[in-house]
Enzyme design. Structure first.
Site, mmCIF file in Angstrom:
data_model
loop_
_atom_site.group_PDB
_atom_site.id
_atom_site.type_symbol
_atom_site.label_atom_id
_atom_site.label_comp_id
_atom_site.label_asym_id
_atom_site.label_seq_id
_atom_site.Cartn_x
_atom_site.Cartn_y
_atom_site.Cartn_z
ATOM 1 N N ASP A 1 0.847 -1.202 0.000
ATOM 2 C CA ASP A 1 0.000 0.000 0.000
ATOM 3 C C ASP A 1 0.884 1.255 0.000
ATOM 4 O O ASP A 1 0.602 2.228 -0.703
ATOM 5 C CB ASP A 1 -0.908 -0.001 1.233
ATOM 6 C CG ASP A 1 -1.619 -1.337 1.390
ATOM 7 O OD1 ASP A 1 -2.474 -1.658 0.560
ATOM 8 O OD2 ASP A 1 -1.281 -2.088 2.330
ATOM 9 N N HIS B 1 -4.698 -3.379 6.268
ATOM 10 C CA HIS B 1 -4.519 -3.640 4.835
ATOM 11 C C HIS B 1 -5.875 -4.061 4.279
ATOM 12 O O HIS B 1 -6.142 -5.233 4.021
ATOM 13 C CB HIS B 1 -3.464 -4.739 4.633
ATOM 14 C CG HIS B 1 -3.303 -5.143 3.195
ATOM 15 N ND1 HIS B 1 -2.897 -4.274 2.212
ATOM 16 C CD2 HIS B 1 -3.527 -6.333 2.565
ATOM 17 C CE1 HIS B 1 -2.869 -4.905 1.051
ATOM 18 N NE2 HIS B 1 -3.247 -6.154 1.243
HETATM 19 P P1 NAD Z 1 -1.699 -18.502 -4.392
HETATM 20 O O1 NAD Z 1 -3.049 -19.133 -4.316
HETATM 21 O O2 NAD Z 1 -1.056 -18.353 -5.728
HETATM 22 O O3 NAD Z 1 -0.683 -19.297 -3.467
HETATM 23 C C1 NAD Z 1 -0.978 -19.596 -2.151
HETATM 24 C C2 NAD Z 1 -0.187 -20.831 -1.789
HETATM 25 O O4 NAD Z 1 -0.314 -21.030 -0.392
HETATM 26 C C3 NAD Z 1 -0.692 -22.108 -2.465
HETATM 27 O O5 NAD Z 1 0.382 -22.741 -3.141
HETATM 28 C C4 NAD Z 1 -1.202 -22.951 -1.305
HETATM 29 O O6 NAD Z 1 -1.007 -24.353 -1.507
HETATM 30 C C5 NAD Z 1 -0.344 -22.424 -0.165
HETATM 31 N N1 NAD Z 1 -0.864 -22.689 1.184
HETATM 32 C C6 NAD Z 1 -2.147 -22.696 1.605
HETATM 33 N N2 NAD Z 1 -2.202 -23.033 2.894
HETATM 34 C C7 NAD Z 1 -0.930 -23.227 3.329
HETATM 35 C C8 NAD Z 1 -0.347 -23.608 4.564
HETATM 36 N N3 NAD Z 1 -1.084 -23.874 5.639
HETATM 37 N N4 NAD Z 1 1.006 -23.707 4.628
HETATM 38 C C9 NAD Z 1 1.763 -23.456 3.541
HETATM 39 N N5 NAD Z 1 1.266 -23.115 2.339
HETATM 40 C C10 NAD Z 1 -0.061 -23.007 2.234
HETATM 41 O O7 NAD Z 1 -1.819 -17.077 -3.652
HETATM 42 P P2 NAD Z 1 -0.834 -15.821 -3.749
HETATM 43 O O8 NAD Z 1 -1.230 -14.972 -4.910
HETATM 44 O O9 NAD Z 1 0.576 -16.268 -3.629
HETATM 45 O O10 NAD Z 1 -1.290 -15.009 -2.448
HETATM 46 C C11 NAD Z 1 -1.052 -15.534 -1.151
HETATM 47 C C12 NAD Z 1 -1.735 -14.661 -0.090
HETATM 48 O O11 NAD Z 1 -1.163 -13.355 -0.071
HETATM 49 C C13 NAD Z 1 -3.242 -14.434 -0.299
HETATM 50 O O12 NAD Z 1 -3.922 -14.527 0.933
HETATM 51 C C14 NAD Z 1 -3.307 -13.014 -0.858
HETATM 52 O O13 NAD Z 1 -4.579 -12.420 -0.627
HETATM 53 C C15 NAD Z 1 -2.212 -12.372 -0.037
HETATM 54 N N6 NAD Z 1 -1.674 -11.101 -0.534
HETATM 55 C C16 NAD Z 1 -1.368 -10.147 0.395
HETATM 56 C C17 NAD Z 1 -0.831 -8.944 -0.007
HETATM 57 C C18 NAD Z 1 -0.481 -7.863 1.005
HETATM 58 O O14 NAD Z 1 -0.174 -6.740 0.567
HETATM 59 N N7 NAD Z 1 -0.505 -8.110 2.312
HETATM 60 C C19 NAD Z 1 -0.604 -8.708 -1.367
HETATM 61 C C20 NAD Z 1 -0.927 -9.698 -2.287
HETATM 62 C C21 NAD Z 1 -1.461 -10.892 -1.858
HETATM 63 C C1 LMR Z 2 -3.422 -6.595 -2.636
HETATM 64 O O1 LMR Z 2 -3.524 -5.574 -1.961
HETATM 65 O O2 LMR Z 2 -3.137 -6.577 -3.837
HETATM 66 C C2 LMR Z 2 -3.584 -7.931 -1.959
HETATM 67 O O3 LMR Z 2 -3.975 -7.786 -0.634
HETATM 68 C C3 LMR Z 2 -4.485 -8.844 -2.715
HETATM 69 C C4 LMR Z 2 -5.925 -8.415 -2.606
HETATM 70 O O4 LMR Z 2 -6.758 -9.250 -2.245
HETATM 71 O O5 LMR Z 2 -6.219 -7.258 -2.881
#
Ligand code: NAD
Ligand code: LMR
Length: 327
Positions: free
Chosen positions: A157, A185
């Site tokens: 952000d 967030h």
């Molecule tokens: P994705 O679905 O591509 O990958 C997630 C992975 O996590 C999968 O491979 C899954 O098997 C694994 N997983 C699920 N449970 C697990 C566990 N208990 N232990 C280990 N691995 C596990 O998702 P992504 O695009 O990589 O996003 C991951 C997370 O990050 C999501 O919750 C998304 O919303 C979040 N995210 C947060 C931000 C932020 O700014 N804070 C930004 C982008 C995404």
């Molecule tokens: C983001 O801010 O891009 C991540 O938290 C993914 C989402 O769900 O928006």
């Protein structure tokens, strides 16, 4: 060469990890003289895919990559970890809010917090990325990890806010200092330009940008950027999220630049009226490897109202955590 660091990345077969792991292995977090041992933690169904990622890490022949281990056992995955990126969690789909993920994702973080407390290094640095990140971090922190060592990611952000202001003002990102993202967030976050300045001229950006643009375009745009990416890309942000995770951990380890600060979500010590223990985003400096909340900023009435709104959102998520029995 320094002593190698052990770094755990959960969700190692996922979208974010596919970018993050290669940045870490290339030295982007711990620096060009620190070898890394990577621990890739996944659920059993995704271990084979994580093995494939490990094969690609091997093929990249990174000079700093000392070792890669893939596992579905948190006790093994966090063993001796100096840093842990908790990425593994389900992303939201189109039209959903991140808080709706609590029922599915919240249960991941209690056991992982306990595994970290039991097996990682005493001074492990934890960054929670999986959503809803602040509240998941509060679940991890409840496992009794050292104060200040569990954080959640609002750096994406923060970076988005810098990029928007730079595009609108013409001031290069590299010259912008003292952006702050307060709170959750989520769509209630408050990207705040009150202290933002051009390091080259000392000019306050609040004097250059119109208050209407800030209130009606900038704040909602940054707060809703995750949804916008999901709409346009068809999947949640991944490379920009990985980049923000690299920035967060890099600055935690190496320190924030002189005169600047960054946005970090961590358990509140009561600063700025945010109830103690709530994992909320603050302006922070990294000093001697520890995050410190920047003190003494003046908070006007509009800022107060926006901070209170995002704190209320965090309190609602905390109530959901209690009702789901997650802590
Ligand atoms: P994705 O679905 O591509 O990958 C997630 C992975 O996590 C999968 O491979 C899954 O098997 C694994 N997983 C699920 N449970 C697990 C566990 N208990 N232990 C280990 N691995 C596990 O998702 P992504 O695009 O990589 O996003 C991951 C997370 O990050 C999501 O919750 C998304 O919303 C979040 N995210 C947060 C931000 C932020 O700014 N804070 C930004 C982008 C995404
Ligand atoms: C983001 O801010 O891009 C991540 O938290 C993914 C989402 O769900 O928006």
């Amino acid at each position: 060469m320094n002593t190698p660091v052990t770094v755990t990345v959960t969700g190692a077969a996922g979208q974010i990890a596919y970018s993050l792991l290669f940045r870490i292995a290339a030295g982007g977090v711990f620096g060009p003289t620190t070898p890394v041992r990577l621990r890739l933690l996944e659920i059993p169904a995704a271990v084979r895919a994580a093995d494939g990622v490990a094969m690609e890490l091997f093929d990249a022949a990174f000079p700093l990559l000392a070792d890669v281990e893939v596992t579905d056992d948190p006790a093994v995955g966090f063993d001796g970890a100096d840093a842990a990126f908790l990425v593994g969690a389900k992303p939201r789909g189109k039209g959903a809010e991140r808080a709706e993920l609590l029922a599915d994702n919240g249960g991941i973080f209690g056991p992982q917090g306990r595994a970290i407390a039991g097996h990682a290094a005493d001074d492990v640095r934890v960054l929670v990325v999986g959503n809803p990140a602040n509240t998941n971090a509060s679940i991890v922190a409840a496992a009794g990890l050292p104060a200040g060592h569990v954080t959640a990611m609002t750096r994406l952000d923060h970076n988005r806010a810098l990029a928007q202001v730079s595009a609108a003002s013409g001031v290069p990102v590299a010259r912008l200092q003292r952006m702050t993202v307060w709170g959750n967030h989520s769509a209630t976050q408050f990207p705040d330009i009150a202290e933002l300045r051009d390091a080259a001229t000392g000019e306050r950006l609040a004097d250059r940008l119109s208050p209407e643009w800030v209130a009606d375009e900038f704040i909602p745009r940054v707060a809703r950027r995750g949804s916008e990416i999901i709409d346009v890309r068809g999947a949640s942000s991944a490379a920009s999220a990985a980049s923000a995770a690299v920035d967060h951990m890099h600055d935690w380890v190496h320190g924030t630049p002189e005169g600047d600060w960054v946005s970090v979500a961590l358990p509140s010590d009561g600063s700025y009226g945010v109830p103690e223990g709530l994992v909320s985003s603050f302006p922070c400096c990294s000093v001697d490897g520890e995050w410190e909340i920047v003190r003494g900023l003046e908070i006007g009435a509009d800022q107060r109202a926006r901070i209170d709104a995002t704190v209320a959102d965090l309190q609602a998520e905390a109530a959901t955590v209690r009702s789901l029995g997650l802590v």
